[in-house]
Design an enzyme around this catalytic site. Sequence first.
Site, PDB file in Angstrom:
ATOM      1  N   THR A   1      65.530  86.019  79.028  1.00  0.00           N
ATOM      2  CA  THR A   1      65.421  87.014  80.097  1.00  0.00           C
ATOM      3  C   THR A   1      66.124  86.519  81.347  1.00  0.00           C
ATOM      4  OG1 THR A   1      63.915  88.348  81.449  1.00  0.00           O
ATOM      5  CG2 THR A   1      63.173  86.138  80.922  1.00  0.00           C
TER       6      THR A   1
ATOM      7  N   ASN B   1      65.022  88.167  84.146  1.00  0.00           N
ATOM      8  CA  ASN B   1      64.084  88.747  85.102  1.00  0.00           C
ATOM      9  C   ASN B   1      63.109  87.656  85.587  1.00  0.00           C
ATOM     10  OD1 ASN B   1      61.729  90.005  86.147  1.00  0.00           O
ATOM     11  ND2 ASN B   1      62.357  91.948  85.213  1.00  0.00           N
TER      12      ASN B   1
ATOM     13  N   LYS C   1      59.306  88.366  85.359  1.00  0.00           N
ATOM     14  CA  LYS C   1      58.759  88.179  84.007  1.00  0.00           C
ATOM     15  C   LYS C   1      58.532  86.686  83.741  1.00  0.00           C
ATOM     16  CE  LYS C   1      61.056  91.839  81.273  1.00  0.00           C
ATOM     17  NZ  LYS C   1      62.042  92.006  80.190  1.00  0.00           N
TER      18      LYS C   1
ATOM     19  N   GLU D   1      73.760  93.908  75.458  1.00  0.00           N
ATOM     20  CA  GLU D   1      73.578  95.357  75.516  1.00  0.00           C
ATOM     21  C   GLU D   1      72.295  95.742  74.792  1.00  0.00           C
ATOM     22  OE1 GLU D   1      75.862  99.535  74.728  1.00  0.00           O
ATOM     23  OE2 GLU D   1      76.895  97.678  74.170  1.00  0.00           O
TER      24      GLU D   1
ATOM     25  N   ASP E   1      60.917  92.848  75.712  1.00  0.00           N
ATOM     26  CA  ASP E   1      61.437  94.131  76.168  1.00  0.00           C
ATOM     27  C   ASP E   1      60.226  94.981  76.525  1.00  0.00           C
ATOM     28  OD1 ASP E   1      63.855  95.694  76.711  1.00  0.00           O
ATOM     29  OD2 ASP E   1      62.869  97.147  75.427  1.00  0.00           O
ATOM     30  N   SER E   2      60.242  95.505  77.726  1.00  0.00           N
ATOM     31  CA  SER E   2      59.043  96.166  78.209  1.00  0.00           C
ATOM     32  C   SER E   2      59.388  97.387  79.041  1.00  0.00           C
ATOM     33  CB  SER E   2      58.209  95.166  79.024  1.00  0.00           C
ATOM     34  OG  SER E   2      59.023  94.449  79.924  1.00  0.00           O
TER      35      SER E   2
ATOM     36  N   PHE F   1      55.425  93.400  90.190  1.00  0.00           N
ATOM     37  CA  PHE F   1      56.826  93.777  90.403  1.00  0.00           C
ATOM     38  C   PHE F   1      57.045  95.171  89.801  1.00  0.00           C
ATOM     39  CE2 PHE F   1      58.532  93.178  86.060  1.00  0.00           C
ATOM     40  CZ  PHE F   1      57.514  92.434  85.480  1.00  0.00           C
TER      41      PHE F   1
HETATM   42  P1  ITT Z   1      65.570  91.243  80.818  1.00  0.00           P
HETATM   43  O1  ITT Z   1      66.159  92.306  79.900  1.00  0.00           O
HETATM   44  O2  ITT Z   1      66.588  90.255  81.298  1.00  0.00           O
HETATM   45  O3  ITT Z   1      64.353  90.588  80.233  1.00  0.00           O
HETATM   46  P2  ITT Z   1      64.892  93.516  82.495  1.00  0.00           P
HETATM   47  O4  ITT Z   1      64.309  93.646  83.875  1.00  0.00           O
HETATM   48  O5  ITT Z   1      66.177  94.235  82.215  1.00  0.00           O
HETATM   49  O6  ITT Z   1      65.036  91.950  82.165  1.00  0.00           O
HETATM   50  P3  ITT Z   1      63.591  95.159  80.479  1.00  0.00           P
HETATM   51  O7  ITT Z   1      64.873  95.626  79.912  1.00  0.00           O
HETATM   52  O8  ITT Z   1      62.513  94.720  79.543  1.00  0.00           O
HETATM   53  O9  ITT Z   1      63.788  93.922  81.472  1.00  0.00           O
HETATM   54  O10 ITT Z   1      63.047  96.289  81.443  1.00  0.00           O
HETATM   55  C1  ITT Z   1      61.727  96.329  81.752  1.00  0.00           C
HETATM   56  C2  ITT Z   1      61.516  97.059  83.049  1.00  0.00           C
HETATM   57  O11 ITT Z   1      60.231  97.703  82.961  1.00  0.00           O
HETATM   58  C3  ITT Z   1      61.428  96.073  84.190  1.00  0.00           C
HETATM   59  O12 ITT Z   1      62.649  95.878  84.857  1.00  0.00           O
HETATM   60  C4  ITT Z   1      60.372  96.741  85.081  1.00  0.00           C
HETATM   61  O13 ITT Z   1      60.971  97.703  85.858  1.00  0.00           O
HETATM   62  C5  ITT Z   1      59.462  97.454  84.100  1.00  0.00           C
HETATM   63  N1  ITT Z   1      58.317  96.601  83.800  1.00  0.00           N
HETATM   64  C6  ITT Z   1      58.127  95.817  82.700  1.00  0.00           C
HETATM   65  N2  ITT Z   1      57.004  95.109  82.802  1.00  0.00           N
HETATM   66  C7  ITT Z   1      56.454  95.434  83.995  1.00  0.00           C
HETATM   67  C8  ITT Z   1      55.301  95.012  84.657  1.00  0.00           C
HETATM   68  O14 ITT Z   1      54.499  94.085  84.154  1.00  0.00           O
HETATM   69  N3  ITT Z   1      55.040  95.548  85.860  1.00  0.00           N
HETATM   70  C9  ITT Z   1      55.852  96.452  86.401  1.00  0.00           C
HETATM   71  N4  ITT Z   1      56.987  96.891  85.847  1.00  0.00           N
HETATM   72  C10 ITT Z   1      57.288  96.390  84.632  1.00  0.00           C
END
Ligand code: ITT
Length: 198
Positions: A9, A11, A14, A42, A71-72, A154
């Site tokens: 990740t 992020n 996370k 991608e 992925d969340s 976040f």
């Molecule tokens: P990576 O792919 O690099 O891990 P990303 O931010 O792009 O980082 P995702 O594709 O999994 O991650 O997108 C998940 C989004 O969903 C994330 O950017 C948040 O906006 C939201 N999200 C996920 N978990 C969350 C949480 O615990 N609290 C609030 N928002 C969350």
Amino acid sequence: MKKKIIFATDNKNKMVEIRQILDNPEWEILSMREAGIELDIEEDGATFEENALIKAKAVSACCDEIVLADDSGLEIDYLNREPGVHSARYGGRDTSYEIKNQMLLDRLRGVPRDMRTARFVCAIAAVVPGREPMVVRGTIEGYIGEKPAGENGFGYDPIFYVEDRNCSTAELTPEEKNARSHRGNALRLIRERLENIS
Ligand code: ITT
């Protein structure tokens, strides 16, 4: 020697939660950056599970360590489970969460409480060299509040409310969020699986 686990990740928020939850003295958890891996992956899967596997496999192809990926996202029932797998891209990747959250609140204006149900979903994939990839899912049920609240967490946390406390996940302490969150639940499942094979 500690076992290295790379978390696929970029992020930072996370990573903070992941380190708090995957607290095993025998593991050293590295972010992709800390492991010196720079990849633009991608995420074009149709489900959280597919995307988690895409990320974990892409990073696993660059190293010999165990790789995990998360992925969340947020599913809002009234919006046909949007933003879902598009949660990070919703409203534009570089748009602030203050604006993204307001966009969602605007789309739900006037919608009664019992139709504002939502959940956070988290799929975690693990690729252990020499084994079949694994993937687990964790969720937390709640609803979209009328206005943003709280400074913790976040992303969509300020608008996602939990029923039993009537407060947003951004108003919970990190410990309270991790104990019940989608990410906490998924990480505890994958931790158990990894501990069983190590
Ligand atoms: P990576 O792919 O690099 O891990 P990303 O931010 O792009 O980082 P995702 O594709 O999994 O991650 O997108 C998940 C989004 O969903 C994330 O950017 C948040 O906006 C939201 N999200 C996920 N978990 C969350 C949480 O615990 N609290 C609030 N928002 C969350």
